[in-house]
Design an enzyme around this catalytic site. Structure first.
Site, PDB file in Angstrom:
ATOM      1  N   ARG A 197      -3.953  -6.378   0.137  1.00 56.78           N
ATOM      2  CA  ARG A 197      -3.164  -5.950  -1.019  1.00 56.78           C
ATOM      3  C   ARG A 197      -4.046  -5.226  -2.049  1.00 56.78           C
ATOM      4  O   ARG A 197      -3.862  -5.371  -3.261  1.00 56.78           O
ATOM      5  CB  ARG A 197      -2.430  -7.138  -1.650  1.00 56.78           C
TER       6      ARG A 197
ATOM      7  N   ARG B  39      -0.129  -4.289  -7.815  1.00 52.95           N
ATOM      8  CA  ARG B  39       0.257  -4.284  -9.231  1.00 52.95           C
ATOM      9  C   ARG B  39      -0.889  -4.551 -10.198  1.00 52.95           C
ATOM     10  O   ARG B  39      -0.731  -4.354 -11.404  1.00 52.95           O
ATOM     11  CB  ARG B  39       1.367  -5.324  -9.457  1.00 52.95           C
TER      12      ARG B  39
ATOM     13  N   ARG C  43       4.829   3.042  -9.076  1.00 49.82           N
ATOM     14  CA  ARG C  43       5.988   2.176  -8.812  1.00 49.82           C
ATOM     15  C   ARG C  43       7.128   2.492  -9.782  1.00 49.82           C
ATOM     16  O   ARG C  43       8.306   2.510  -9.391  1.00 49.82           O
ATOM     17  CB  ARG C  43       5.542   0.720  -8.937  1.00 49.82           C
TER      18      ARG C  43
ATOM     19  N   ASP D  24       5.182  -2.311   4.141  1.00 48.21           N
ATOM     20  CA  ASP D  24       5.589  -3.707   4.058  1.00 48.21           C
ATOM     21  C   ASP D  24       5.717  -4.255   5.467  1.00 48.21           C
ATOM     22  O   ASP D  24       6.040  -3.504   6.403  1.00 48.21           O
ATOM     23  CB  ASP D  24       6.923  -3.840   3.310  1.00 48.21           C
TER      24      ASP D  24
ATOM     25  N   TYR E 221      11.669 -14.370   8.326  1.00 49.73           N
ATOM     26  CA  TYR E 221      12.444 -13.691   7.289  1.00 49.73           C
ATOM     27  C   TYR E 221      13.837 -13.318   7.779  1.00 49.73           C
ATOM     28  O   TYR E 221      14.823 -13.419   7.045  1.00 49.73           O
ATOM     29  CB  TYR E 221      11.707 -12.420   6.836  1.00 49.73           C
TER      30      TYR E 221
END
Length: 352
Positions: free
Chosen positions: A28, A32, A41, A78, A155
């Site tokens: 990652r 952010r 973003r 992702d 998921y």
């Protein structure tokens, strides 16, 4: 035609070759914690648009490589692109993460699934990879990735993240044949997807088995590792005249290192719950090791961050075959200057 690779330290470490310093990249690393990522973003409007727009995904992939002297870039995407392309209604909820509108809850749901075509249904990923390779111009290698079949199934059946995984484990123990059917389909889809990434320019591949550590040992072997073995056996192992190494990362998988080392992977990623030196003793020189600093350690005082990094490097010991990384992804509150300190510490320690 791709530009010649100027820094192959990461790829040589994957092959357990001697390197002048320990290479480092971070899970990652585009995220952010970087103000430039937050700006991109905001322009995208939502996370899924950021992932599926090649120009934006390329931009954020390059941001950490432009800011820090990292030894590899990793595709910004992702792990849920495959189920997204299967039409399960993926969207991302602020503060909650990924949610599927149509989770798999019955045999009919699973039997309706088709395998996405990487060249059409997931073309945006290939376009992004080709764009990144052009923009990188050979500075560092590019890593492609996918979620493991077990993690994708978690998921897809739960419909979102979970603490207990009641839905998928309920299927595992009540109708294992149905779950095996889904996992077999996903293994085929993941292999096709990763081979398309290699064809588009990925120079290494990583399998993220985020939820493998939630399983018992027997269930891990049967429902997670077995299908990752299938994926790895089907991958194209060479591109551009060079081997394409495969990294396998099972979060919480420290008890199964020996099995993972015999899975066909070239590198085993470790979370922070495993002592690096002990892991090396357990598996010898069968594979390279990647890891494994606790990402929250980067919240600490600078001198303690450097000490923690050096203790991990010392724990591995001399010789090649170590790629420095975190035990999981960077978190949004991480100070960028602490990442810069970590990268510099890792690079300089072996050189000195």
């Amino acid at each position: 035609m791709h530009s010649p690779l100027q820094n192959d330290t990461f790829l040589r470490a994957c092959e357990r070759e001697a390197t002048p310093y320990t290479p480092i990249w971070l899970m990652r690393q585009a995220g952010r914690y970087l103000p430039e990522y937050r700006a991109a973003r905001a322009r995208a409007g939502d996370f899924l648009t950021l992932c599926t727009t090649p120009e934006l995904a390329c931009e954020v992939t390059l941001q950490p490589v432009d800011r820090f002297p990292l030894d590899a870039a990793i595709l910004f995407s992702d792990i849920l692109t495959i189920p997204y392309a299967m039409g399960l209604g993926l969207h991302f909820v602020e503060g909650e993460g990924p949610v599927f509108e149509r989770p798999l809850r019955s045999r009919a749901d699973i039997e309706r699934l088709g395998i996405p075509d990487p060249e059409t249904d997931l073309r945006f990923v290939g376009d992004t990879l080709r764009m990144i390779r052009r923009e990188l111009a050979g500075r560092v290698p590019l890593i492609g990735f996918a979620g493991s079949p077990w993690t994708l199934a978690c998921y897809m059946i739960e419909g979102k993240g979970s603490r207990d995984f009641v839905q998928i484990k309920g299927m595992l123990y009540s109708d294992p044949g149905l779950l095996h059917r889904l996992l077999g389909l996903l293994a085929e889809a993941v292999a096709l997807y990763l081979n398309a990434q290699i064809a588009a320019g990925a120079q290494a591949i990583m399998l993220f088995d985020t939820w493998g550590g939630t399983l018992s040992t027997r269930a891990y072997e049967a429902f997670s590792l077995a299908y990752m073995r299938q994926v790895m056996a089907a991958l194209h192992k060479e591109a551009e005249g060079r081997r394409v190494p495969v990294i396998l990362f099972t979060k919480g998988g420290g008890g199964w290192l020996e099995a993972m080392a015999d899975s066909g992977a070239d590198v085993i990623g470790l979370d922070w719950t495993v002592e690096l030196g002990i892991a090396r003793q357990r598996i010898g020189d069968r594979v390279a090791l990647q890891g494994n600093m606790d990402p929250i350690a980067l919240y600490g005082q600078p001198d303690l961050i450097a000490q923690e990094a050096i203790s991990i490097l010392d724990g591995y010991g001399a010789g090649g075959g170590h790629i420095f990384n975190l035990g999981h992804g960077l978190t949004p509150q991480t100070p960028p200057e602490h990442v810069a300190l970590l990268v510099d510490t890792v690079h300089q320690y072996r050189r000195s």
